[in-house]
Design an enzyme around this catalytic site. Structure first.
Site, PDB file in Angstrom:
ATOM      1  N   ASP A 123      37.280 -52.724  63.525  1.00 35.85           N
ATOM      2  CA  ASP A 123      38.749 -52.798  63.472  1.00 35.85           C
ATOM      3  C   ASP A 123      39.377 -53.845  64.395  1.00 35.85           C
ATOM      4  O   ASP A 123      40.586 -54.104  64.312  1.00 35.85           O
ATOM      5  CB  ASP A 123      39.365 -51.412  63.761  1.00 35.85           C
ATOM      6  CG  ASP A 123      38.926 -50.797  65.092  1.00 35.85           C
ATOM      7  OD1 ASP A 123      38.595 -51.558  66.022  1.00 35.85           O
ATOM      8  OD2 ASP A 123      38.922 -49.547  65.196  1.00 35.85           O
ATOM      9  N   GLU A 144      33.482 -34.020  71.593  1.00 35.03           N
ATOM     10  CA  GLU A 144      32.631 -32.816  71.513  1.00 35.03           C
ATOM     11  C   GLU A 144      31.180 -33.220  71.729  1.00 35.03           C
ATOM     12  O   GLU A 144      30.863 -34.415  71.656  1.00 35.03           O
ATOM     13  CB  GLU A 144      32.810 -32.164  70.130  1.00 35.03           C
ATOM     14  CG  GLU A 144      32.519 -33.137  69.025  1.00 35.03           C
ATOM     15  CD  GLU A 144      32.908 -32.621  67.643  1.00 35.03           C
ATOM     16  OE1 GLU A 144      33.707 -31.683  67.565  1.00 35.03           O
ATOM     17  OE2 GLU A 144      32.369 -33.172  66.675  1.00 35.03           O
ATOM     18  N   ASN A 154      32.949 -38.203  74.800  1.00 33.02           N
ATOM     19  CA  ASN A 154      33.169 -37.843  73.389  1.00 33.02           C
ATOM     20  C   ASN A 154      33.980 -36.549  73.332  1.00 33.02           C
ATOM     21  O   ASN A 154      33.927 -35.727  74.231  1.00 33.02           O
ATOM     22  CB  ASN A 154      31.820 -37.641  72.686  1.00 33.02           C
ATOM     23  CG  ASN A 154      31.909 -37.871  71.187  1.00 33.02           C
ATOM     24  OD1 ASN A 154      32.128 -39.003  70.761  1.00 33.02           O
ATOM     25  ND2 ASN A 154      31.774 -36.824  70.392  1.00 33.02           N
ATOM     26  N   TYR A 188      38.542 -51.367  50.923  1.00 36.12           N
ATOM     27  CA  TYR A 188      38.601 -52.156  52.153  1.00 36.12           C
ATOM     28  C   TYR A 188      40.008 -52.691  52.414  1.00 36.12           C
ATOM     29  O   TYR A 188      40.441 -52.772  53.557  1.00 36.12           O
ATOM     30  CB  TYR A 188      37.532 -53.266  52.170  1.00 36.12           C
ATOM     31  CG  TYR A 188      36.197 -52.686  52.606  1.00 36.12           C
ATOM     32  CD1 TYR A 188      35.886 -52.558  53.949  1.00 36.12           C
ATOM     33  CD2 TYR A 188      35.291 -52.194  51.677  1.00 36.12           C
ATOM     34  CE1 TYR A 188      34.699 -51.973  54.368  1.00 36.12           C
ATOM     35  CE2 TYR A 188      34.101 -51.606  52.074  1.00 36.12           C
ATOM     36  CZ  TYR A 188      33.803 -51.496  53.430  1.00 36.12           C
ATOM     37  OH  TYR A 188      32.645 -50.897  53.839  1.00 36.12           O
ATOM     38  N   CYS A 236      34.760 -67.180  46.894  1.00 35.14           N
ATOM     39  CA  CYS A 236      34.371 -68.135  47.923  1.00 35.14           C
ATOM     40  C   CYS A 236      34.985 -69.507  47.644  1.00 35.14           C
ATOM     41  O   CYS A 236      34.837 -70.052  46.543  1.00 35.14           O
ATOM     42  CB  CYS A 236      32.846 -68.237  47.956  1.00 35.14           C
ATOM     43  SG  CYS A 236      32.212 -69.457  49.107  1.00 35.14           S
ATOM     44  N   HIS A 241      28.586 -53.893  63.753  1.00 37.19           N
ATOM     45  CA  HIS A 241      28.712 -53.620  62.308  1.00 37.19           C
ATOM     46  C   HIS A 241      29.676 -54.579  61.618  1.00 37.19           C
ATOM     47  O   HIS A 241      30.160 -54.283  60.526  1.00 37.19           O
ATOM     48  CB  HIS A 241      29.158 -52.163  62.077  1.00 37.19           C
ATOM     49  CG  HIS A 241      28.071 -51.159  62.362  1.00 37.19           C
ATOM     50  ND1 HIS A 241      28.309 -49.805  62.525  1.00 37.19           N
ATOM     51  CD2 HIS A 241      26.734 -51.305  62.502  1.00 37.19           C
ATOM     52  CE1 HIS A 241      27.158 -49.183  62.758  1.00 37.19           C
ATOM     53  NE2 HIS A 241      26.191 -50.067  62.747  1.00 37.19           N
TER      54      HIS A 241
END
Ligand code: OAD
Length: 227
Positions: free
Chosen positions: A86, A197, A195, A49, A129, A101
Site C-alpha cells: 500500500d 492477538e 500484534n 485491484y 504495455c 510483495h
C-alpha cells in the site's frame, strides 16, 4: 523488522486473515491473487485491484506507520521489510522500504516482466504495455510466485545481521516472509512481536506485545527515547 497488513488496519485498509473483515474472508485468493486467475479473467483481477487502489488512495498513514519512521531516526540502523503493497510506510516518511510483495500502484508487463508505463488508446479496454502492447498486471507477488530477488536478498541479509527483529501486524502465516523471524532468531537476534492477538510466532518470540500497532508502537518508541 517485518510489517504486515495489521499495521495498515487502523488506516482503514482491510487485512487478509481477520475473521470478519479480512479480504480472504470475502474473496478466494485463488480467484484473485494467482497468475492463473489473471490468465483466466484479467478484467476481474483489474477491477479488484483498482478497487483496492481506490481504498488505499483514500487512506492516510496512521500513528503506527509514523512511529516506525520516527524510530529510524533514533537507532543506528533500521531495515524495514513490508509485506504490504500500500505504500503507507513511505507516505509516513520511511525511506528505503523493502517491498517484499511488490507495490499496488505499479504496473508490470505480463510478458516482459518489467515495470512499464501504460499505453494510450488500448484495444482491450485493460491496461496495456506502452512498449510491447501485452497486458499489464499489478506489480505484486501472487500466490505461487517468487519474491523479487533483490527484496529477498536484502531481507535475508537484514534478518541474519540484526540485533532485534520486530514482527508487526502480521499473522506470520505466509512464507517466505514468516521465516524471516526464525532466521533472525537463529542468528541470535531478540524477536519482538507486536500484534492485536497471538499468532503462530508468539510462542517463539522473546517478547509478544498484544494491542493495536497504532497504540503499542508510539509507546515503544517513546520508551526508547527515554532510555
Ligand atoms: P494477515 O491479514 O494475515 O494478518 C494481519 C495480522 O494483523 C493479524 O494477525 C491481525 O490480528 C493483526 N492485526 C489486525 N489489526 C491490527 C492492529 N490494529 N494492530 C496490530 N495488529 C493487527 O496479513 P499479513 O500477515 O500481512 O500476500 O498477510 C501476509 C500476506 O498474505 C499478504 O502480504 C498477502 C496475503 O495473502 C500476498 O498477497 C502475496
Amino acid at each position: 523488522m517485518l510489517t504486515g497488513a495489521g499495521i495498515s488496519a487502523e488506516s482503514g485498509v482491510p487485512t487478509f486473515r481477520d475473521a470478519q473483515t479480512g479480504l480472504w474472508a470475502q474473496f478466494r485468493p485463488e480467484d484473485l491473487a494467482t497468475p492463473e486467475a489473471f490468465a483466466r479473467d484479467p478484467k476481474r483481477i483489474w477491477q479488484w485491484y483498482e478497487w483496492r487502489r481506490g481504498l488505499v488512495r483514500a487512506a492516510e498513514p496512521n500513528a503506527g506507520h509514523r512511529a516506525l519512521a520516527d524510530l529510524a531516526q533514533r537507532v543506528p540502523q533500521l531495515t524495514l521489510v513490508t509485506q504490504n503493497v500500500d505504500g503507507l510506510h513511505q507516505r509516513a516518511g520511511s525511506h528505503d522500504v523493502i517491498e517484499y510483495h511488490g507495490n499496488l500502484f505499479r504496473d508490470r508487463c505480463s510478458v516482459e516482466g518489467a515495470v512499464r508505463d501504460r499505453a494510450t488508446g488500448t484495444t482491450s479496454g485493460l491496461p496495456e504495455c506502452a512498449r510491447c502492447g501485452a497486458l499489464l498486471r499489478p506489480d505484486v507477488v501472487w500466490f505461487g510466485e517468487a519474491i523479487p530477488a533483490q527484496a529477498q536478498r536484502q531481507a535475508d541479509d537484514a534478518a541474519t545481521n540484526c540485533d532485534v527483529f520486530l514482527s508487526i501486524g502480521t499473522a506470520a502465516a505466509v512464507y517466505p516472509a514468516a521465516g524471516l523471524a526464525d532466521r533472525a532468531a537463529r542468528a541470535g537476534a531478540q524477536v519482538i512481536e507486536v500484534n492485536l492477538e497471538p499468532t503462530g510466532l508468539s510462542e517463539r518470540a522473546d517478547v509478544a506485545l498484544h494491542g493495536k500497532a497504532g497504540t503499542v508502537l508510539p509507546a515503544l518508541v517513546q520508551s526508547l527515547a527515554r532510555t
